[in-house]
Design a protein around this motif. Sequence first.
Motif, mmCIF file in Angstrom:
data_model
loop_
_atom_site.group_PDB
_atom_site.id
_atom_site.type_symbol
_atom_site.label_atom_id
_atom_site.label_comp_id
_atom_site.label_asym_id
_atom_site.label_seq_id
_atom_site.Cartn_x
_atom_site.Cartn_y
_atom_site.Cartn_z
ATOM 1 N N SER A 37 0.819 -1.232 0.069
ATOM 2 C CA SER A 37 -0.042 -0.017 -0.036
ATOM 3 C C SER A 37 0.844 1.107 0.172
ATOM 4 O O SER A 37 1.581 1.456 1.182
ATOM 5 N N TYR A 38 1.113 2.052 -0.988
ATOM 6 C CA TYR A 38 1.711 3.137 -1.013
ATOM 7 C C TYR A 38 1.353 3.961 -2.506
ATOM 8 O O TYR A 38 0.304 3.732 -3.111
ATOM 9 N N LEU A 39 1.968 5.323 -2.292
ATOM 10 C CA LEU A 39 1.408 6.221 -3.233
ATOM 11 C C LEU A 39 2.188 5.989 -4.608
ATOM 12 O O LEU A 39 3.583 5.721 -4.735
ATOM 13 N N GLY A 40 1.337 6.038 -5.794
ATOM 14 C CA GLY A 40 2.101 5.868 -7.142
ATOM 15 C C GLY A 40 2.641 7.065 -7.471
ATOM 16 O O GLY A 40 2.434 8.201 -6.908
ATOM 17 N N PRO A 41 2.953 7.173 -8.848
ATOM 18 C CA PRO A 41 3.545 8.148 -9.377
ATOM 19 C C PRO A 41 2.552 9.471 -9.427
ATOM 20 O O PRO A 41 2.932 10.615 -9.514
ATOM 21 N N ASP A 42 1.238 9.007 -9.658
ATOM 22 C CA ASP A 42 0.156 9.959 -9.426
ATOM 23 C C ASP A 42 -0.441 10.354 -8.222
ATOM 24 O O ASP A 42 -1.299 11.053 -8.199
ATOM 25 N N LYS A 43 0.304 9.916 -7.175
ATOM 26 C CA LYS A 43 0.130 10.171 -5.816
ATOM 27 C C LYS A 43 -1.303 9.476 -5.396
ATOM 28 O O LYS A 43 -1.949 9.839 -4.462
ATOM 29 N N ARG A 44 -1.628 8.528 -6.055
ATOM 30 C CA ARG A 44 -2.892 7.609 -5.646
ATOM 31 C C ARG A 44 -2.606 6.434 -5.115
ATOM 32 O O ARG A 44 -1.455 6.056 -5.448
ATOM 33 N N PRO A 45 -3.540 5.773 -4.106
ATOM 34 C CA PRO A 45 -3.032 4.623 -3.657
ATOM 35 C C PRO A 45 -2.885 3.302 -4.604
ATOM 36 O O PRO A 45 -3.642 3.228 -5.186
ATOM 37 N N ILE A 46 -2.036 2.760 -4.395
ATOM 38 C CA ILE A 46 -1.708 1.444 -5.168
ATOM 39 C C ILE A 46 -1.099 0.484 -4.362
ATOM 40 O O ILE A 46 -0.708 0.594 -3.326
ATOM 41 N N GLY A 47 -1.427 -0.962 -4.862
ATOM 42 C CA GLY A 47 -0.526 -1.979 -3.999
ATOM 43 C C GLY A 47 -1.289 -3.309 -3.978
ATOM 44 O O GLY A 47 -2.429 -3.261 -4.381
ATOM 45 N N TYR A 48 -0.561 -4.247 -3.531
ATOM 46 C CA TYR A 48 -1.331 -5.678 -3.367
ATOM 47 C C TYR A 48 -2.404 -5.544 -2.484
ATOM 48 O O TYR A 48 -3.543 -6.049 -2.950
ATOM 49 N N ALA A 49 -2.248 -4.885 -1.244
ATOM 50 C CA ALA A 49 -3.497 -4.853 -0.207
ATOM 51 C C ALA A 49 -4.536 -4.117 -0.778
ATOM 52 O O ALA A 49 -5.541 -4.136 -0.503
ATOM 53 N N HIS A 58 -4.074 -15.239 -6.485
ATOM 54 C CA HIS A 58 -2.764 -15.324 -6.849
ATOM 55 C C HIS A 58 -2.187 -14.578 -8.047
ATOM 56 O O HIS A 58 -1.031 -14.099 -8.183
ATOM 57 N N ALA A 59 -3.300 -14.100 -8.809
ATOM 58 C CA ALA A 59 -2.899 -13.226 -9.954
ATOM 59 C C ALA A 59 -2.706 -11.979 -9.303
ATOM 60 O O ALA A 59 -1.679 -11.216 -9.801
ATOM 61 N N ILE A 60 -3.539 -11.347 -8.300
ATOM 62 C CA ILE A 60 -3.155 -10.063 -7.698
ATOM 63 C C ILE A 60 -1.685 -10.066 -6.933
ATOM 64 O O ILE A 60 -1.017 -9.159 -7.279
ATOM 65 N N TYR A 61 -1.417 -11.348 -6.627
ATOM 66 C CA TYR A 61 0.182 -11.301 -5.756
ATOM 67 C C TYR A 61 1.038 -11.427 -6.881
ATOM 68 O O TYR A 61 2.171 -10.607 -6.557
ATOM 69 N N GLN A 62 1.120 -12.054 -8.073
ATOM 70 C CA GLN A 62 1.988 -12.140 -8.994
ATOM 71 C C GLN A 62 2.176 -10.663 -9.459
ATOM 72 O O GLN A 62 3.175 -10.346 -9.992
ATOM 73 N N ARG A 63 1.135 -10.220 -9.474
ATOM 74 C CA ARG A 63 1.271 -8.544 -10.146
ATOM 75 C C ARG A 63 2.136 -7.806 -9.375
ATOM 76 O O ARG A 63 2.887 -6.874 -9.883
ATOM 77 N N TRP A 64 2.130 -7.970 -8.186
ATOM 78 C CA TRP A 64 2.924 -7.042 -7.094
ATOM 79 C C TRP A 64 4.292 -7.824 -6.686
ATOM 80 O O TRP A 64 5.204 -6.902 -6.085
ATOM 81 N N PHE A 65 4.506 -8.970 -6.774
ATOM 82 C CA PHE A 65 5.418 -9.553 -6.373
ATOM 83 C C PHE A 65 6.460 -10.259 -7.285
ATOM 84 O O PHE A 65 7.689 -10.432 -6.923
ATOM 85 N N GLU A 66 5.841 -10.372 -8.517
ATOM 86 C CA GLU A 66 6.678 -11.102 -9.361
ATOM 87 C C GLU A 66 7.099 -10.272 -10.796
ATOM 88 O O GLU A 66 7.644 -10.888 -11.539
ATOM 89 N N GLN A 67 6.112 -9.178 -10.919
ATOM 90 C CA GLN A 67 6.187 -8.452 -12.155
ATOM 91 C C GLN A 67 6.891 -7.053 -11.665
ATOM 92 O O GLN A 67 6.858 -6.727 -10.828
ATOM 93 N N PRO A 68 7.227 -6.421 -12.670
ATOM 94 C CA PRO A 68 7.842 -4.898 -12.404
ATOM 95 C C PRO A 68 6.719 -3.997 -11.982
ATOM 96 O O PRO A 68 5.467 -3.994 -12.415
ATOM 97 N N ILE A 69 7.102 -3.030 -10.958
ATOM 98 C CA ILE A 69 6.122 -2.384 -9.984
ATOM 99 C C ILE A 69 6.783 -0.982 -10.139
ATOM 100 O O ILE A 69 7.740 -0.763 -10.118
ATOM 101 N N PRO A 70 5.658 -0.022 -10.159
ATOM 102 C CA PRO A 70 6.097 1.432 -9.730
ATOM 103 C C PRO A 70 6.766 1.562 -8.575
ATOM 104 O O PRO A 70 6.609 0.732 -7.537
#
Length: 303
Positions: free
Chosen positions: A56-68, A265-277
């Motif tokens: 849970s963190y702020l992305g480049p546009d300052k909006r919340p993003i992340g796995y949770a 599992h797909a959500i997990y892979q998006r944030w832990f196994e692929q490139p993230i902001p």
Amino acid sequence: MPQFPLLFARRAALAALVFLVWAGPASASDSGPVIEQIRAQGHIVIGHRESSVPFSYLGPDKRPIGYAVDVCRRLAAAVQARLALPALPIEYLQLTPANRIEMIETGRAQLECGSTTNNAERREKVAFTIPHFITGARMLVKVNSGIDRIDQPEVKRVAVTRNTTPLAAVRRIQAERGLRFEIVETEDHEKAVQMVERGEAQAFVMDDVLLYGLASTRSDPKALKVVGRFITTEPLAIMLPKGDPAFKKIIDDEMRRLIFSREIHAIYQRWFEQPIPPNGQPLNLPISYLLRDFWKYPTDQVP
């Protein structure tokens, strides 16, 4: 050939079907203080964090993003469907480690989507759903520091975020071993990382997955490294207010559906196994055997 995998697959499929059937139209039993608050305000409030990468963190546009945050969006959609609401907008409220429990306990937010450990002490004040991650606290240090243990004499100052379980663990270790380092409490993870980078602290103790995520966001990710044995074991879970069994059941049922359907599992892979902001760096952290085993029989009751 053993039949256990087949039997488990059948049980999982049956369980998923049961949860889909349960997630039917709203009924008279779907009431309680949290549910009525959501109905009255016309939206759901999701608490998020500023720098709990990748949860849970702020992305480049300052909006919340992340796995949770992504998991919480699924939970909010389940609340809307169960209560038969035509729409349920999400309002985001930024929380800190110091105020997150109070914000949930007092009803300022209905879900806290961060990296909070589900433990007995916190369950006295708030409720938790099924853990979405299992981790443990280790140390973030400079790559050339030569430090890999918290009891090394080179460790003079240790940064730990205020109101976290690693802080209590560091205090206990310091007392038990008679260690003389100074413990510096910070308001958030970002300040603790900066202290290590500037040499104001030799180590930052926090959940190792957060340390990997924080290091990946620096201008020079290779300047920091995660070291040491696990100081704690941390089952991380979405936090919600106590005292509304109907609301908690909606959340728990949706978490089980996400697990048994393998959507999580797909959500997990998006944030832990692929490139993230923000830097497009992958964490390369596949689901651990601890989490896989826990999800076989998902429950909100953890030691």
